[in-house]
Every structure is written in C-alpha cells, then in structure tokens.
Design a protein around this motif. Sequence first.
Motif, short mmCIF file in Angstrom:
data_model
loop_
_atom_site.label_atom_id
_atom_site.label_comp_id
_atom_site.label_asym_id
_atom_site.label_seq_id
_atom_site.Cartn_x
_atom_site.Cartn_y
_atom_site.Cartn_z
N ASN A 199 4.59 6.91 -10.03
CA ASN A 199 4.47 5.97 -11.15
C ASN A 199 4.81 4.54 -10.76
OD1 ASN A 199 3.85 8.14 -12.99
ND2 ASN A 199 6.05 8.61 -13.06
N ALA A 200 4.37 4.15 -9.56
CA ALA A 200 4.69 2.80 -9.07
C ALA A 200 4.10 1.71 -9.96
CB ALA A 200 4.16 2.63 -7.65
N GLU A 201 2.97 2.01 -10.63
CA GLU A 201 2.32 1.02 -11.50
C GLU A 201 3.20 0.62 -12.67
OE1 GLU A 201 1.00 3.79 -10.48
OE2 GLU A 201 -0.84 3.30 -9.33
N LYS A 202 4.16 1.47 -13.02
CA LYS A 202 5.05 1.15 -14.14
C LYS A 202 6.14 0.14 -13.77
CE LYS A 202 4.52 5.68 -16.39
NZ LYS A 202 5.24 6.89 -16.88
N TYR A 203 6.24 -0.15 -12.48
CA TYR A 203 7.28 -1.08 -12.02
C TYR A 203 6.64 -2.21 -11.21
CZ TYR A 203 9.75 3.29 -12.96
OH TYR A 203 10.20 4.44 -13.53
N VAL A 217 0.84 -1.21 0.00
CA VAL A 217 0.00 0.00 0.00
C VAL A 217 0.86 1.25 0.00
CG1 VAL A 217 -1.65 1.33 1.36
CG2 VAL A 217 -1.98 -1.13 1.08
N LEU A 218 1.86 1.28 0.87
CA LEU A 218 2.74 2.46 0.95
C LEU A 218 3.52 2.65 -0.35
CD1 LEU A 218 4.10 2.06 4.60
CD2 LEU A 218 2.35 3.64 3.78
N TRP A 219 3.94 1.55 -0.95
CA TRP A 219 4.68 1.63 -2.22
C TRP A 219 3.81 2.25 -3.31
CZ3 TRP A 219 9.49 0.86 -4.24
CH2 TRP A 219 9.58 0.70 -5.61
N PHE A 278 -4.93 4.15 4.82
CA PHE A 278 -4.28 4.65 3.61
C PHE A 278 -5.14 4.41 2.37
CE2 PHE A 278 -0.29 4.25 6.16
CZ PHE A 278 0.14 5.57 6.01
N LEU A 279 -5.80 3.25 2.32
CA LEU A 279 -6.62 2.92 1.15
C LEU A 279 -7.88 3.76 1.07
CD1 LEU A 279 -6.28 -0.97 1.03
CD2 LEU A 279 -5.41 0.68 -0.64
N TYR A 305 7.20 -5.30 -11.14
CA TYR A 305 8.16 -6.29 -10.68
C TYR A 305 8.80 -5.91 -9.34
CZ TYR A 305 11.20 -2.89 -13.05
OH TYR A 305 11.81 -1.73 -13.46
N LEU A 306 8.61 -4.64 -8.92
CA LEU A 306 9.15 -4.20 -7.64
C LEU A 306 8.16 -4.37 -6.49
CD1 LEU A 306 11.07 -0.95 -8.69
CD2 LEU A 306 12.02 -3.22 -8.22
N LEU A 307 6.91 -4.70 -6.83
CA LEU A 307 5.90 -4.88 -5.78
C LEU A 307 6.27 -5.97 -4.77
CD1 LEU A 307 2.33 -4.50 -7.35
CD2 LEU A 307 3.32 -3.20 -5.48
N PRO A 308 6.77 -7.14 -5.22
CA PRO A 308 7.17 -8.15 -4.23
C PRO A 308 8.25 -7.67 -3.27
CG PRO A 308 6.99 -9.13 -6.41
CD PRO A 308 6.87 -7.64 -6.59
N ILE A 309 9.15 -6.83 -3.76
CA ILE A 309 10.21 -6.31 -2.88
C ILE A 309 9.60 -5.41 -1.81
CG2 ILE A 309 12.31 -4.91 -2.80
CD1 ILE A 309 12.93 -5.88 -5.63
#
Length: 341
Positions: free
Chosen positions: A118-122, A110-112, A173-174, A124-128
């Motif tokens: 532009n977090a949606e563009k990455y 959620v914080l990410w 946050f949501l 593959y970084l969500l698991p991190i």
Amino acid sequence: MTGVFIAQRGRFYFSIIVCTALLLTIFVLHVGLGSVYISPWDVIRAIVNCPAVEYQRWIVWNLRLPRSLIAPVAGGMLGLAGALMQALTRNPLAEPSLTGVSSGSILGIVLWLIYVPNAEKYPYLLPIAALLGGIGSIIIMYSITNKLKDGPFVLVLKGIVVSAILSSASSLFLIQNNDKLPTVMLWIVGSLNAKVWSDWSTIWPWALVTIPLSLCCCRTANVLQLGDVVSIGLGIRLQRSRLSLFLVAALLTASAVSVVGAISFIGLIGPHIARRLVGHNAYRVFPISMLISACLLLLADFVTQVASLVFGNVASGLPVGAITSLFGAPFFLYLVSRTRR
C-alpha cells in the motif's frame, strides 16, 4: 591588474544583486499564478499574513508557497552540483547526472512502490525512498573509487557506468510491474506538481547542510582546475580532493532529486551562464550558479503553469522536466558546437 580585479569584483556584486532581484520577482509572480490570479502586491500581503481577502492567504500558504519555495532551492542545489562537477572534470559539458545519483534515486522509488504494501497511500514517504536510493548510489560510487587514484575522466566514466546499471535495474523492475510506471515517470522526467509542506520539510534540512558545504569547496575547485601537476605542487591531495567534490555534488543531487525528480539540464546551463558573467573563479561561479539555476527552475515551472492555463487539459499536469529538456537540449548542442571550435 588591480583594475581588472576591481572590475571583476564589481561585476560579481552586480550579478548577485540582479539575480537576487530577478529571483524574487519570479517568485512573487509564480505564487500569484493559477486558476485564481493573485496580484503581486496581494501575494506579498498574503505571505506576511495581512491578506486583502482571507481566501488569498489560504491559497498562498496551503497551495502555492511550498511549490514556489521548493523550485528555487532544488534548482540552486542542482546548479551547485553542476558547478562542482564541471570544476572537478574541467569539462563545461558535465552535469549532476554524471554522479549516478539520479538513477539511484529513481531505483529507490521503484523499489518502494513495488515492495512496500500500500505504498500509494503514503505519497509523502516517496521523497525519503528517493533520498535513500540516492545515498545508496553514493555509497556504491565511494566503494569503487576510494581504493584507486582516479582521474576526472575515470571518475565520470564510473559514474556513467553506475548510472546505467541502476537505470537498467529500474527498467527490469518496471517491466514486471508496469502498473507503477505512471508514478515513476514523473520522477524520471522531474516534476513540481502537487508539492506540499512535507516535501519542503524533506529538502530544506539537506539544503541547509549541503549548500554551505559546497561553498566551502571553492578553494579546492579552483586549484583542481589548474591541472594535476600544479595541484600537487600546491599541496593538494588529488584523490581525496576529487572524491570530496564528487561526494558533495552527489549529496546535492540526491537531495534535490528526492523531491523534484531527475530534472535535466538545470545543472548544466546555470554554471555555464555564471562563468560567462563572472569568469572561472569558483568563489564567484558557485554562488552565481546557484542563483541562476534557482531562477531557471522557477521560471521553467512558471512556463508550465502558464501552459496549463492557456491550453487547459492538453497541458494539465505538465512536468517541469519536459520544459527544461525542451530548452536545455538545444543549449547543450550549442555548447557542443562551441567546444568543437
């Protein structure tokens, strides 16, 4: 007595062989299932790079194999985490979510999504981000348990409280950023959809470390199940031993949740079935729990794919966590009823 021991050991080895064969069978069927069906023999040929048709190798290696590998590894890790928690609390109803790590991982996502531009563009970084959130919750749990001689009940109670606080934080946050809800919901329920090789690269190093580490906890788990008085008499340091088992279970959970989301009931059902098969000895329960849980998650994902093919758009993108909850909730009620008796 010797005859009983030999019988139990024979049943353990038989269970290992059967569970491994079942896992491999489901794995091959899982890889072959999809809008383009590939027979089991062709799946094997594609995996070893000798495909009957070139497009089969491309489909298997680029589209299906990551998902089919992640499912059993994540399931096995959740099963081991559940077995550790049940041994630690001496409670057959305990599961990995009691560590508070699942909620921490969701909060990290959620914080990410909210604060990274532009977090949606990455993706593959969500698991991190999820893994960092899970590790953060482990640090919180460690900081509030290290100074006290907590018993199993108090340790679990603190895990529940931390989990509730982190879940509440995610909800707050949501509420302010409800456009992120669809993405986060897949992690809250748990999903294996659209898993790729980068997700596999996230989970396998942690599996390589945490699975052997958890199997090294078998002796401690066996002693703790005998009760506090006996454990102290055998030279076990209760606080340190409980905390070590808790932290290993939390690491297993964080690693799995960081890739597949907060899939429920796998860590509850697998260890319970394992104990019914091989008894309560952790040296046998832990590896069998891992294999059974791996089979369960892979089978549950197989069911979601069958549903997508049969019902089309109605079941398209069905998260595997919905299937595990659908069948896990009745199983949990069954365990509760047996416990009351």
